[in-house]
Design a protein around this motif. Sequence first.
Motif, PDB file in Angstrom:
ATOM      1  N   PRO A 462       0.767  -1.269  -0.041  1.00  0.00           N
ATOM      2  CA  PRO A 462      -0.081  -0.082  -0.084  1.00  0.00           C
ATOM      3  C   PRO A 462       0.848   1.160  -0.065  1.00  0.00           C
ATOM      4  CG  PRO A 462      -0.774  -1.612   1.583  1.00  0.00           C
ATOM      5  CD  PRO A 462       0.490  -2.107   1.038  1.00  0.00           C
ATOM      6  N   ALA A 463       0.400   2.306  -0.850  1.00  0.00           N
ATOM      7  CA  ALA A 463       1.090   3.491  -0.872  1.00  0.00           C
ATOM      8  C   ALA A 463       0.091   4.624  -1.184  1.00  0.00           C
ATOM      9  CB  ALA A 463       2.318   3.253  -2.064  1.00  0.00           C
ATOM     10  N   VAL A 464       0.449   5.809  -1.219  1.00  0.00           N
ATOM     11  CA  VAL A 464      -0.358   6.978  -1.550  1.00  0.00           C
ATOM     12  C   VAL A 464       0.357   7.786  -2.745  1.00  0.00           C
ATOM     13  CG1 VAL A 464      -1.338   9.094  -0.996  1.00  0.00           C
ATOM     14  CG2 VAL A 464      -1.414   7.199   0.559  1.00  0.00           C
ATOM     15  N   SER A 465      -0.179   8.136  -3.621  1.00  0.00           N
ATOM     16  CA  SER A 465       0.212   9.067  -4.781  1.00  0.00           C
ATOM     17  C   SER A 465      -0.390  10.233  -4.864  1.00  0.00           C
ATOM     18  CB  SER A 465       0.421   8.159  -6.112  1.00  0.00           C
ATOM     19  OG  SER A 465      -0.841   7.983  -6.447  1.00  0.00           O
ATOM     20  N   VAL A 466       0.077  11.232  -5.428  1.00  0.00           N
ATOM     21  CA  VAL A 466      -0.259  12.578  -5.472  1.00  0.00           C
ATOM     22  C   VAL A 466      -0.114  12.915  -7.100  1.00  0.00           C
ATOM     23  CG1 VAL A 466      -0.175  14.814  -5.113  1.00  0.00           C
ATOM     24  CG2 VAL A 466       0.086  13.394  -3.270  1.00  0.00           C
ATOM     25  N   PRO A 467      -1.142  12.824  -8.043  1.00  0.00           N
ATOM     26  CA  PRO A 467      -0.835  12.983  -9.594  1.00  0.00           C
ATOM     27  C   PRO A 467      -0.268  14.505  -9.521  1.00  0.00           C
ATOM     28  CG  PRO A 467      -3.036  12.307  -9.278  1.00  0.00           C
ATOM     29  CD  PRO A 467      -2.582  12.467  -7.704  1.00  0.00           C
ATOM     30  N   LEU A 468       0.946  14.514 -10.473  1.00  0.00           N
ATOM     31  CA  LEU A 468       1.518  15.802 -10.842  1.00  0.00           C
ATOM     32  C   LEU A 468       2.257  15.726 -12.140  1.00  0.00           C
ATOM     33  CD1 LEU A 468       2.513  18.541  -9.805  1.00  0.00           C
ATOM     34  CD2 LEU A 468       4.575  17.600  -8.689  1.00  0.00           C
ATOM     35  N   ALA A 469       1.559  16.523 -13.049  1.00  0.00           N
ATOM     36  CA  ALA A 469       2.187  16.163 -14.589  1.00  0.00           C
ATOM     37  C   ALA A 469       3.442  16.165 -14.642  1.00  0.00           C
ATOM     38  CB  ALA A 469       1.337  17.335 -15.373  1.00  0.00           C
ATOM     39  N   ARG A 470       4.239  17.132 -13.962  1.00  0.00           N
ATOM     40  CA  ARG A 470       5.573  17.456 -14.398  1.00  0.00           C
ATOM     41  C   ARG A 470       6.271  17.583 -13.141  1.00  0.00           C
ATOM     42  NH1 ARG A 470       7.194  21.353 -18.860  1.00  0.00           N
ATOM     43  NH2 ARG A 470       9.205  19.988 -18.694  1.00  0.00           N
ATOM     44  N   PRO A 471       6.606  16.672 -12.307  1.00  0.00           N
ATOM     45  CA  PRO A 471       7.334  16.581 -10.924  1.00  0.00           C
ATOM     46  C   PRO A 471       8.754  16.952 -11.306  1.00  0.00           C
ATOM     47  CG  PRO A 471       7.046  14.484 -11.094  1.00  0.00           C
ATOM     48  CD  PRO A 471       6.097  15.181 -12.675  1.00  0.00           C
ATOM     49  N   GLY A 472       9.330  17.778 -10.238  1.00  0.00           N
ATOM     50  CA  GLY A 472      10.776  18.152 -10.682  1.00  0.00           C
ATOM     51  C   GLY A 472      11.470  17.209  -9.536  1.00  0.00           C
ATOM     52  N   GLY A 473      12.419  17.679  -8.929  1.00  0.00           N
ATOM     53  CA  GLY A 473      13.317  17.111  -7.917  1.00  0.00           C
ATOM     54  C   GLY A 473      12.725  17.162  -6.477  1.00  0.00           C
ATOM     55  N   ALA A 474      13.416  16.213  -5.438  1.00  0.00           N
ATOM     56  CA  ALA A 474      12.873  16.223  -4.320  1.00  0.00           C
ATOM     57  C   ALA A 474      14.162  16.633  -3.284  1.00  0.00           C
ATOM     58  CB  ALA A 474      12.282  14.889  -4.125  1.00  0.00           C
ATOM     59  N   LEU A 475      13.863  16.996  -2.250  1.00  0.00           N
ATOM     60  CA  LEU A 475      14.682  17.221  -1.188  1.00  0.00           C
ATOM     61  C   LEU A 475      14.038  17.021   0.124  1.00  0.00           C
ATOM     62  CD1 LEU A 475      15.645  20.950  -0.367  1.00  0.00           C
ATOM     63  CD2 LEU A 475      13.793  20.255  -1.561  1.00  0.00           C
ATOM     64  N   TRP A 476      14.724  16.811   1.331  1.00  0.00           N
ATOM     65  CA  TRP A 476      14.265  16.913   2.769  1.00  0.00           C
ATOM     66  C   TRP A 476      14.760  18.027   3.305  1.00  0.00           C
ATOM     67  CZ3 TRP A 476      10.748  13.824   5.210  1.00  0.00           C
ATOM     68  CH2 TRP A 476      10.504  12.611   4.645  1.00  0.00           C
ATOM     69  N   LEU A 477      13.551  18.783   4.222  1.00  0.00           N
ATOM     70  CA  LEU A 477      13.837  19.866   4.965  1.00  0.00           C
ATOM     71  C   LEU A 477      13.832  19.604   6.506  1.00  0.00           C
ATOM     72  CD1 LEU A 477      11.981  22.911   2.948  1.00  0.00           C
ATOM     73  CD2 LEU A 477      14.545  22.335   2.791  1.00  0.00           C
ATOM     74  N   GLU A 478      14.655  20.029   7.215  1.00  0.00           N
ATOM     75  CA  GLU A 478      14.521  19.827   8.845  1.00  0.00           C
ATOM     76  C   GLU A 478      14.419  21.271   9.407  1.00  0.00           C
ATOM     77  OE1 GLU A 478      17.248  17.303  10.548  1.00  0.00           O
ATOM     78  OE2 GLU A 478      16.960  15.555   9.154  1.00  0.00           O
ATOM     79  N   ARG A 479      13.286  21.734   9.630  1.00  0.00           N
ATOM     80  CA  ARG A 479      12.924  23.009  10.152  1.00  0.00           C
ATOM     81  C   ARG A 479      12.200  22.865  11.458  1.00  0.00           C
ATOM     82  NH1 ARG A 479      16.094  23.390   6.423  1.00  0.00           N
ATOM     83  NH2 ARG A 479      16.291  25.047   4.748  1.00  0.00           N
ATOM     84  N   ASP A 480      12.637  23.476  12.477  1.00  0.00           N
ATOM     85  CA  ASP A 480      11.646  23.504  13.808  1.00  0.00           C
ATOM     86  C   ASP A 480      11.290  22.227  14.337  1.00  0.00           C
ATOM     87  OD1 ASP A 480      11.720  26.567  13.402  1.00  0.00           O
ATOM     88  OD2 ASP A 480       9.764  26.174  12.362  1.00  0.00           O
ATOM     89  N   GLY A 481      12.441  21.335  14.208  1.00  0.00           N
ATOM     90  CA  GLY A 481      12.163  19.800  14.692  1.00  0.00           C
ATOM     91  C   GLY A 481      11.337  18.975  13.748  1.00  0.00           C
ATOM     92  N   GLU A 482      10.822  19.514  12.599  1.00  0.00           N
ATOM     93  CA  GLU A 482      10.113  18.634  11.704  1.00  0.00           C
ATOM     94  C   GLU A 482      10.874  18.257  10.535  1.00  0.00           C
ATOM     95  OE1 GLU A 482       5.520  20.380  12.639  1.00  0.00           O
ATOM     96  OE2 GLU A 482       6.758  21.333  10.988  1.00  0.00           O
ATOM     97  N   ARG A 483      10.532  17.210   9.778  1.00  0.00           N
ATOM     98  CA  ARG A 483      11.201  16.681   8.677  1.00  0.00           C
ATOM     99  C   ARG A 483      10.087  16.783   7.617  1.00  0.00           C
ATOM    100  NH1 ARG A 483      12.765  12.093   7.874  1.00  0.00           N
ATOM    101  NH2 ARG A 483      11.469  11.076   9.308  1.00  0.00           N
ATOM    102  N   ILE A 484      10.264  17.521   6.244  1.00  0.00           N
ATOM    103  CA  ILE A 484       9.152  17.892   5.644  1.00  0.00           C
ATOM    104  C   ILE A 484      10.053  17.513   4.076  1.00  0.00           C
ATOM    105  CG2 ILE A 484       7.706  19.446   4.209  1.00  0.00           C
ATOM    106  CD1 ILE A 484       7.601  20.980   7.071  1.00  0.00           C
ATOM    107  N   ALA A 485       9.353  16.645   3.369  1.00  0.00           N
ATOM    108  CA  ALA A 485      10.081  16.281   2.044  1.00  0.00           C
ATOM    109  C   ALA A 485       8.998  17.107   1.102  1.00  0.00           C
ATOM    110  CB  ALA A 485       9.617  14.716   1.661  1.00  0.00           C
TER     111      ALA A 485
END
Length: 560
Positions: A462-485
């Motif tokens: 099982p997974a979750v996908s978000v349709p996005l016509a032309r995705p670019g690259g990805a990175l992880w941000l660590e801000r205020d004790g949270e990790r956001i892709a």
Amino acid sequence: MGSTGRSRYAAALIALAGWTAGASAAAAAQLTAIQGSEQKNFGRIALTFDQGVKVTAKVVGGVLVVGFREPVTGQRDRLASEMPAYVAQVRRDPDGSGLRVALQAPYKVNVLEAGERVFIDLLPEGWSGLPPSLPPDVLADLTRRAEELSARLRREAAARAPRPVPLRLEVAHLPTLTRLTLRLPREAQAALTRAGGDVRLRVPGAYTIDASEARSGARPAVTALATEASAEAAAVTVKLAEGYTAEGYREEDSYVLDLIKPGGKASAQDAKTAEAKPAEAKPTDTKSAEAKPSDAKPSDAKPPEPRAADARMTAGEAPAVPPPAARAEAGSGVAPPADPAASSGPVQARIVRAWPGLRIAFPFASRPPAALFERAGIATLVFESTAPVTLPALAAGAPASVVDAPQTDGAFTVMRLRLESGTLAQLAMGEGQGWDLVLGDGSAPSGDLLAPQRSADPSGKPAVSVPLARPGGALWLERDGERIAVVTARGARIAGVPKRGRFVEFEVLPSRQGVAVLAAADDLAVRPGLAEVTITRPGGLSVSRRWSRRRRPARRPPPP
């Protein structure tokens, strides 16, 4: 011949002119009234039906033969007593197809139809001039009914007509020219005409043009600006200031009208050529990458096998987009761009509009993939570019303040702004190949609305996908004790997630461009693919059936 002889003679004429029955009375129309009157110099027979009935009338051997195109039943007549100077006797055809009226003398016949009413006028043989007209009350009723019908037809036509699509006319000032940009759908056509100092841009179709920003912002190049719209087309007319010239050309999603200052044509042509040829960049790795936590071990690059649609998906769910043929995982969380990278030259952001809503322009030489999301009143803006970016100073009272100045994070540039209460941050296509950050009340179009959907990873978990016509690259941000892709989006169309989506191991944050995922699990993986962003874990996600829902189609308002 006495009166008794005339009556017998009339009766004989009626008998000789009788018709054979041939229609069924069951389907007959209703004759609701028969009325005769003796007018000045002529006699009039008035027939009233419950519906429109075609009536013919002619005189044959002293008998008025009235025929109906369909069977008629109803009222008895008293024509002989109501108009004795004209009518001797009346007989109705047995099948309801007409009347036989014995006349006292030869007459001319004139028939007037008015809806459900028919008037048969008996005119003396010596009648000259125009025939009698309809009664005034009948004319007034016909006029009223015609006006009501016309109004109803206009309402129905308006209801059937497509709603006009609003087009936005934007303005930007360059050293040698003032640029008007009309955002257009790809299928829309535009034609530019000139008449002296007037320049007119016409767009055929059901459109309206919002020129509120350009009407005041185009001065001093423009002395007057007017728009018009109809069911056939929309147009904007510009009156140039003295010495200014105009050049127009079509771009992919807009029509550009350059109003060139006196003596500035050569420089304007150079600017146009520079926009048409983005800065070249060194070749980069074109493989997609996935965003994973910085402490996760990189896995071997292995192209996953194509999978069939998840047979366990509930009814109404859209099948997941098949994964790309090859992916490379990056343990650092930095994904190389698939398009040529933006120029490494510095980008000096500038304020192009202070009110209504603050608009900050980022004049990139080549438009980079970008992402913009909000978390706890802080807007995070990410450009997939290593070009140094400098923000302009924001005056006191501005709708936002700088939290983190632009900083390079691998192949990305990241900045954060704190938004005042009630302020929304949005991205819009900027001048040339640039981006504009709009801080205001959210009146700018939001673009494609993305929504997460149930999916499966290449192994079927099982997974979750978000349709996005032309995705670019990805990175992880660590801000205020949270990790956001963060996954950027490339191309000229804005695409973001309008509402937060909560799941057991993560949250999909509201975004105005791209996709942002707040991780609650250490081993969460966020992978940009060919046309989607996939969120998964090595053992699969805990996606409950309660979350499953029909995917709503993305709305596509015109680009801002």
